[in-house]
Design an enzyme around this catalytic site. Structure first.
Site, short mmCIF file in Angstrom:
data_model
loop_
_atom_site.label_atom_id
_atom_site.label_comp_id
_atom_site.label_asym_id
_atom_site.label_seq_id
_atom_site.Cartn_x
_atom_site.Cartn_y
_atom_site.Cartn_z
CB SER A 81 -9.69 -12.27 49.17
OG SER A 81 -9.03 -12.70 50.32
CB THR B 199 -13.38 -16.13 47.69
OG1 THR B 199 -12.24 -15.60 48.37
CG2 THR B 199 -12.99 -17.36 46.90
CG ASP C 46 -8.16 -14.10 55.09
OD1 ASP C 46 -6.99 -13.79 54.82
OD2 ASP C 46 -9.07 -13.26 55.20
CG ASP D 66 -7.18 -15.99 48.73
OD1 ASP D 66 -6.58 -16.62 49.63
OD2 ASP D 66 -8.15 -15.25 48.95
ZN LIG Z 1 -8.00 -14.03 50.83
#
Ligand SMILES: [Zn+2]
Ligand SMILES: *[C@@H]1O[C@H](CO)[C@@H](O)[C@H](O)[C@H]1NC(C)=O
Ligand SMILES: *[C@@H]1O[C@H](CO)[C@@H](O)[C@H](O)[C@H]1NC(C)=O
Length: 565
Positions: free
Chosen positions: A131, A185, A332, A375
């Site tokens: 990420s 992120t 995720d 991502d």
């Molecule tokens: Zn990620």
């Protein structure tokens, strides 16, 4: 533009005289011998004048680049990240929703209706990104190594981010997430660290105690523990710095940390920026669990709507709009756990959030765009599963996910708490019955648990998350190939219009990052230069490391693994 005709012949003559063959020394000799004082003055004036022409030309070109005709100067950009959501996630969630809500087979998610293109995701050092490298591609528009928080190889230099440049250009900025606000992120937009595990240093930078000062106006999410001194219960800092106190005292942040505080924002009507809302010690619970704790934690869509209204109000009288990054962070996590029941609920909440952003853009009189992507894919998810020793089955079963009323993570937490309470008095048969009744039947909605499955849960509460996930997945015929990420291309979504046209088709993840800065028309490169200068000034023995991450042991570890690759 009269200067060129006056200067060009003079420079042209000088070149002619030299025949283009003079060395630098000969050239100096030529100037000394042949130019009288008056000519020298003329020559210097000409040089200056031509330099001025170049400056004007560059400036004019710069102006024409930063002013797009037909596009109003004021604009809003909402960038959404569905962390770990691959194409199979959409098919899984779409069919799940059709099943649960009794919808026709052509019913789609809001996301499906705004499909725009696909993105390739590899990082500099791996075909499978993490990420951090993924978000650096968005924030800086540059590829980097796995773990990098807006730092690029080979010299571990910081790269200016779109959020930093937007703030500098007068935009109001925000970050909304469901995991730690210091996680990879969000961190990539508002901080720089050589490795993502430096959460506590990232927290310090995010409040404004970094090379650029405060660049974020609004932060909503989890990860409170990184802001609390190690003397406080629930802290995960290694030092006794009180980052919440520093945020309030040194940088003027308004701080809230619970549902009551969130509700007092009155859906964004009553927000005073800068605002930091940290509603969980670490992650906000998965949506599948959170909906049963709605009085404790706000949802992603609630936070996003509140943030948008707050930013809209804050920029009402500004000639610049806002930049907001919203992440469905735990799509995720559910995939890492291989937990399809949690995964689909995270994506439905993300879809609701996407819809609320579209609604805002439609109602807003300010020019604005929504771009959303992932991502990377997580879990190697497939909507099919061939059970060991059996033939393929051409189906999968959303009913199993619908019956599940708890995440595997939450079920495992309850199991560990129960086992801890029992202490030394664990009696295997009664523990197995307790698990089956309370966690498997009531929580997961599974009434046919096998002995082997319950045995695994009794044997190890630590592995329970994966066991619970497997129990759901195998019954639903949902397959996973990894507890990590995959290199599968991910989807890009957009509110549309001519501006994001450059993201049509199959693009690189860095193209998404380039779009963000180009849409806002902000100068990311000058931020990069400023960061480098400031770091050079502050360099001590450890240089960059000391400036960007005091937990240098992580850095040393990371450097070894990076250079080995
Ligand atoms: Zn990620
Ligand atoms: C808390 O941090 C201080 C340094 O800021 C350190 O001296 C102390 O040992 C830490 N305490 C704990 C319990 O980790
Ligand atoms: C789901 O679980 C919550 C508690 O976590 C409970 O209050 C609720 O009744 C459950 N719903 C169903 C349909 O079982």
């Amino acid at each position: 533009m009269a200067e060129p005709s006056a200067t060009t012949p003079l420079l042209g003559d000088a070149r002619q005289e030299n025949g283009g063959e003079a060395t630098d020394n000969q050239n100096k000799g030529w100037i000394a011998k042949n130019l009288k004082v008056r000519e020298l003055v003329l020559f210097l004036w000409a040089l200056l004048a031509s330099a001025a022409v170049v400056v004007v030309a560059v400036w004019t070109q710069h102006k024409s680049q930063t002013h797009t005709p037909g596009l109003p100067a004021k604009r809003n950009l909402i960038f959404m990240v569905s962390d770990g959501m691959g194409p199979a996630s959409l098919s899984l969630t779409r069919s799940f929703r059709q099943y649960v809500d009794g919808l026709p087979i052509d019913d789609t998610l809001v996301l499906d209706q705004h499909f725009w293109g696909t993105s390739r995701t590899r990082s500099t050092n791996s075909l499978v990104t993490d990420s951090a490298a993924g978000a650096t591609a968005f924030s800086c528009g540059k590829k980097s190594y796995n773990g990098a928080i807006s730092i690029i190889p080979p010299n571990y230099e910081p790269c200016g981010t779109v959020l930093e440049a937007a703030k500098r250009a007068g935009y109001t900025t925000g970050l909304v997430v469901t995991t730690d606000i210091t996680d990879a992120t969000p961190a990539c937009f508002a901080s720089h660290a050589v490795v993502r595990s430096l959460n506590n240093d990232i927290a310090v930078q995010e409040i404004g105690d970094g090379p650029l000062g405060r660049v974020v106006d609004l932060m909503l999410g989890g990860g409170r523990c990184h802001f609390l001194p190690n003397t406080t219960e629930g802290s995960c800092r290694f030092d006794d710095r009180d980052i919440v106190a520093q945020a309030k005292n040194d940088f003027g942040w308004n701080y809230i940390n619970d549902r009551l505080g969130f509700d007092s924002l009155n859906a964004g009507e009553d927000v005073t920026l800068p605002l930091m809302g940290l509603f969980a010690s670490r992650d906000i619970p998965f949506e599948i669990d959170r909906r049963n704790m709605n009085n404790v934690y706000p949802s992603l869509s609630e936070m996003a709507k509140t943030a948008i209204r707050a930013l809209e109000k804050a920029t009402e009288n500004s000639d610049k709009g806002f930049f907001l990054m919203i992440e469905g962070s735990r799509i995720d996590h559910a995939a890492h756990n291989n937990d399809p029941a949690s995964h689909v609920r995270e994506i439905l909440e993300y879809d609701r959030t996407f819809k609320s952003v579209l609604d805002f853009l439609e109602a807003s009189s300010t020019e604005g765009v929504l771009v959303a992507t992932s991502d990377h894919e997580t879990g190697g998810l497939v909507t099919a599963l061939q059970e060991p020793g059996q033939g393929p089955v051409y189906n999968w079963y959303p009913a199993v996910l619908a019956n599940s009323n708890a995440s595997a993570e939450y079920s495992a937490l309850r199991l560990r708490e129960h086992v801890a309470k029992l202490g030394a008095n664990v009696e295997k048969v009664s523990l197995r019955n307790w698990i089956n009744t309370n966690l498997v039947i009531q929580g997961l909605g599974i009434t046919d648990a096998r002995d082997s499955e319950l045995d695994r849960l009794v044997a190890s509460a630590q592995d329970a998350t994966y066991v619970f996930s497997d129990m759901v997945s195998v019954r639903a015929h949902v397959g996973w190939t990894t507890h990590g990420h995959s290199a599968v291309d991910v989807n890009i979504y957009s509110s549309g219009g001519p501006r994001p046209a450059q993201l049509r088709g199959n693009v690189e993840n860095t193209d998404v990052g380039k779009f963000l800065r180009e849409y806002l028309e902000v100068d990311v490169d000058s931020i990069t230069e400023e960061l480098k200068d400031k770091l050079a000034q502050s360099a001590d023995a450890e240089g960059l490391v000391a400036s960007l991450g005091s937990e240098a042991d992580h850095w040393a570890e990371h450097k070894v693994s990076f250079e080995d690759l």
